[in-house]
Design a protein around this motif. Structure first.
Motif, short mmCIF file in Angstrom:
data_model
loop_
_atom_site.label_atom_id
_atom_site.label_comp_id
_atom_site.label_asym_id
_atom_site.label_seq_id
_atom_site.Cartn_x
_atom_site.Cartn_y
_atom_site.Cartn_z
N TYR A 398 3.63 -0.25 -12.42
CA TYR A 398 2.77 -1.43 -12.56
C TYR A 398 3.51 -2.68 -12.09
CZ TYR A 398 -0.12 -4.91 -15.10
OH TYR A 398 -0.91 -5.98 -15.46
N TYR A 399 4.77 -2.81 -12.50
CA TYR A 399 5.58 -3.97 -12.08
C TYR A 399 5.65 -4.06 -10.56
CZ TYR A 399 9.55 -7.05 -11.27
OH TYR A 399 10.34 -8.07 -10.81
N VAL A 400 5.96 -2.95 -9.91
CA VAL A 400 6.14 -2.95 -8.46
C VAL A 400 4.82 -3.30 -7.76
CG1 VAL A 400 6.63 -1.50 -6.45
CG2 VAL A 400 8.07 -1.35 -8.49
N THR A 401 3.73 -2.68 -8.20
CA THR A 401 2.43 -2.94 -7.58
C THR A 401 2.01 -4.39 -7.73
OG1 THR A 401 1.69 -0.67 -7.96
CG2 THR A 401 -0.02 -2.33 -7.60
N GLU A 402 2.10 -4.90 -8.96
CA GLU A 402 1.64 -6.27 -9.22
C GLU A 402 2.55 -7.30 -8.55
OE1 GLU A 402 -1.54 -6.36 -11.19
OE2 GLU A 402 -1.00 -4.46 -10.22
N ASN A 403 3.84 -7.03 -8.53
CA ASN A 403 4.77 -7.96 -7.90
C ASN A 403 4.48 -8.10 -6.41
OD1 ASN A 403 7.06 -9.73 -8.06
ND2 ASN A 403 8.29 -8.15 -7.07
N LEU A 404 4.23 -6.99 -5.74
CA LEU A 404 3.95 -7.03 -4.31
C LEU A 404 2.61 -7.69 -4.02
CD1 LEU A 404 5.20 -3.48 -3.24
CD2 LEU A 404 6.26 -5.69 -2.70
N LEU A 405 1.59 -7.36 -4.82
CA LEU A 405 0.26 -7.93 -4.57
C LEU A 405 0.19 -9.42 -4.92
CD1 LEU A 405 -2.26 -5.16 -5.68
CD2 LEU A 405 -1.97 -6.12 -3.39
N SER A 406 0.99 -9.85 -5.89
CA SER A 406 0.90 -11.24 -6.34
C SER A 406 1.17 -12.21 -5.19
CB SER A 406 1.87 -11.50 -7.49
OG SER A 406 3.21 -11.35 -7.07
N LEU A 407 2.19 -11.93 -4.40
CA LEU A 407 2.62 -12.85 -3.34
C LEU A 407 2.10 -12.49 -1.95
CD1 LEU A 407 6.38 -13.44 -4.23
CD2 LEU A 407 4.52 -15.07 -4.50
N ARG A 408 1.37 -11.41 -1.85
CA ARG A 408 1.04 -10.94 -0.50
C ARG A 408 0.31 -11.98 0.34
NH1 ARG A 408 -3.55 -6.84 -0.25
NH2 ARG A 408 -4.66 -8.84 -0.36
N ASN A 409 -0.75 -12.56 -0.20
CA ASN A 409 -1.53 -13.50 0.59
C ASN A 409 -0.81 -14.81 0.83
OD1 ASN A 409 -3.48 -11.54 0.62
ND2 ASN A 409 -5.04 -12.73 -0.44
N THR A 410 -0.14 -15.30 -0.19
CA THR A 410 0.58 -16.57 -0.01
C THR A 410 1.72 -16.42 0.99
OG1 THR A 410 1.90 -16.04 -1.97
CG2 THR A 410 0.01 -17.52 -2.28
N ARG A 411 2.35 -15.24 1.03
CA ARG A 411 3.47 -15.04 1.94
C ARG A 411 3.06 -15.22 3.40
NH1 ARG A 411 4.87 -10.08 0.57
NH2 ARG A 411 6.15 -10.70 -1.20
N ILE A 412 1.78 -15.02 3.69
CA ILE A 412 1.30 -15.24 5.06
C ILE A 412 1.60 -16.67 5.51
CG2 ILE A 412 -0.77 -15.36 6.53
CD1 ILE A 412 -1.94 -13.10 4.72
N GLY A 413 1.37 -17.62 4.60
CA GLY A 413 1.64 -19.02 4.93
C GLY A 413 3.11 -19.28 5.17
N ASN A 414 3.98 -18.61 4.41
CA ASN A 414 5.42 -18.80 4.58
C ASN A 414 5.93 -18.14 5.85
OD1 ASN A 414 4.80 -18.47 1.47
ND2 ASN A 414 6.49 -19.91 1.64
N ILE A 415 5.54 -16.90 6.09
CA ILE A 415 6.06 -16.18 7.24
C ILE A 415 5.60 -16.83 8.55
CG2 ILE A 415 4.21 -14.46 7.51
CD1 ILE A 415 7.99 -13.70 7.63
N MET A 416 4.40 -17.44 8.53
CA MET A 416 3.90 -18.11 9.72
C MET A 416 4.30 -19.58 9.80
SD MET A 416 2.62 -16.00 11.70
CE MET A 416 1.87 -14.39 11.87
#
Length: 456
Positions: A398-416
């Protein structure tokens, strides 16, 4: 002069209302003389001291500094010499911003007792604009998690579910505003650390363009991605905070008409596995734009997929390279999940890291070309709601799944390398994310203000 019980109750109600007002409204009250900066600061300090969860929100409270700064702000207001719209307004600061002679530990026991001799440059600038430092807020350990789970220090609660995390890494920053213990907070965002806690606590959160605000005196995570940004009750508050940290005059935002606005809905990755409530919140924001006459277009972008595949090497390599020597002296002091995330950066070579950055530079150009005809690109801010604290600690999957999904969309703004803003949708703990090209914060905030009004 005697004050009746009725008059005293009315005065108390007025003061209590300060705890829910926007920072700009408080500033206007100071400007007109209706609010005294000293009384305002004392009201917030008293609220912090009395709150049953303040120890989970504030790492330390700077009573003496706050009262001294408020007193000077009072004198300026009385002399009609206010420094700006936030002069005399209290602000909380994430515990990775250096504060002179005040412990700054970045949420980690490996930095226990670390006491800087000067303020971070953005804090010094905001102080020069008249803001009052209330204290330092809890955060994810060394800022390396979007959940806000920190069992080695404190885990801040979500305002909508006290058994859930508040989001990270600016966890206490969001909670301080959401629980009425600060009118404005300053956090940092490397992969979503302003926007996730802002969204989960029904706040506005601004991720600034990398390099726009100084990182001098900010405890680093990945300096090529680290950014500074406000968490606020309104878009105007976020804009005013940005101006204060840049030491420039603030100009009120002029709303941009949503009619005819060209809006791109990014479907690549960002809409995958989005759960029911976040999707309903996103749809509510999308409907508000559509009803206001915006031109909506859904699109895919292969450059996003390719860039997101690079996040592992780019973030973890820099993070571990920055902290390896310090971490490996006392690794047992760290939360094992965060320690493991740092150490994952050791698997990549210098050549891998350089090649990834060269590839990302090309992908950013592809994304810019593919989105150049949009005024703004939108996504759900987070695919999930804030997860339960106890389950995160007891269920590693649960920790791994939620941790990855929490930042997935916002990370798009950072990586770009984009400017990005999250606006609360009106559905608890959900946000709509707006992204625009680098250094277009003013335009982005103006669009955000119009969407904020439409959603209201």
């Amino acid at each position: 002069m005697c004050v009746s019980d009725t008059e005293e109750n009315e005065m108390r109600c007025d003061v209590d209302a300060w705890l829910t007002m926007t920072a700009m409204d408080l500033g206007r009250g100071i400007e007109t003389g209706e609010i005294c900066p000293v009384e305002l600061t004392d009201t917030y300090l008293a609220a912090i001291d009395a709150h049953p969860m303040s120890h989970r929100i504030y790492a330390r409270i700077t009573h003496d500094r706050a009262r001294a700064e408020a007193q000077v702000a009072k004198w300026r207001a009385e002399a009609d010499q206010r420094l700006g719209p936030l002069d005399g307004v209290p602000v909380s600061w994430k515990d990775l911003f250096d504060t002179a002679d005040i412990v700054t530990e970045a949420g980690s026991k490996i930095l226990a007792g670390r006491t800087p001799t000067s303020d971070a440059r953005v804090l010094a600038s905001a102080t020069a604009a008249g803001t009052v430092c209330l204290g330092k807020t809890h955060m994810s350990e060394l800022a390396f998690s979007g959940l806000g789970l920190n069992p080695v220090m404190e885990t801040s609660p979500c305002v909508n579910d006290h058994m859930a995390v508040s989001g990270g890494s600016s966890s206490g920053a969001a909670a301080s505003v959401a629980f009425g213990l600060a009118p404005l907070a300053i956090g940092s965002d490397t992969g979503g650390s302003v926007r996730i806690p802002a969204a989960w606590n029904d706040l506005v959160g601004l991720k600034t363009t990398s390099g726009r605000l100084s990182l001098t005196g900010v405890v680093p995570l990945c300096e090529r991605f680290d950014t500074v940004g406000p968490l606020a009750r309104s878009v105007d508050d976020a804009a005013a905070a940005l101006a204060a940290m840049e030491r420039r005059d603030f100009a009120m935002l002029e709303p941009v008409s949503l009619a005819g606005l060209r809006v791109g809905v990014l479907e690549t990755i960002a809409l995958d596995e989005v759960r029911d409530a976040p999707m309903r919140g996103f749809q509510r924001g999308l409907d508000a734009m559509t009803n206001a006459g915006a031109a909506i277009e859904r699109f895919e972008c292969d450059a996003v997929t390719s860039a997101m595949d690079l996040t592992g090497i780019l973030f973890t390599t820099e993070a571990y390279g920055t902290w390896r020597d310090v971490i490996e002296e006392t690794p047992d002091l760290m939360f094992p999940e965060i320690l493991g995330r740092f150490r994952s950066g050791a698997q990549y070579s210098g050549a891998d890291y350089v090649a990834a950055w060269r590839r990302l530079t090309a992908l950013r150009a592809e994304y810019a070309a593919a989105t150049a005809h949009y005024d703004v690109v939108i996504t759900p801010t987070s695919a999930i709601l804030p997860p339960n604290v106890e389950r995160l600690l007891s269920d590693r999957d649960y920790y791994v799944t939620e941790n990855l999904l929490s930042l997935r969309n916002t990370r798009i703004g950072n990586i770009m390398g984009l400017a990005a803003l999250t606006i609360p949708t009106g559905i608890a703990s959900t946000g709509i994310q707006l992204m625009s090209p680098p250094n277009t914060e003013e335009r982005l905030l103006a669009i955000g203000k119009s969407l904020e009004s439409a959603l209201a």
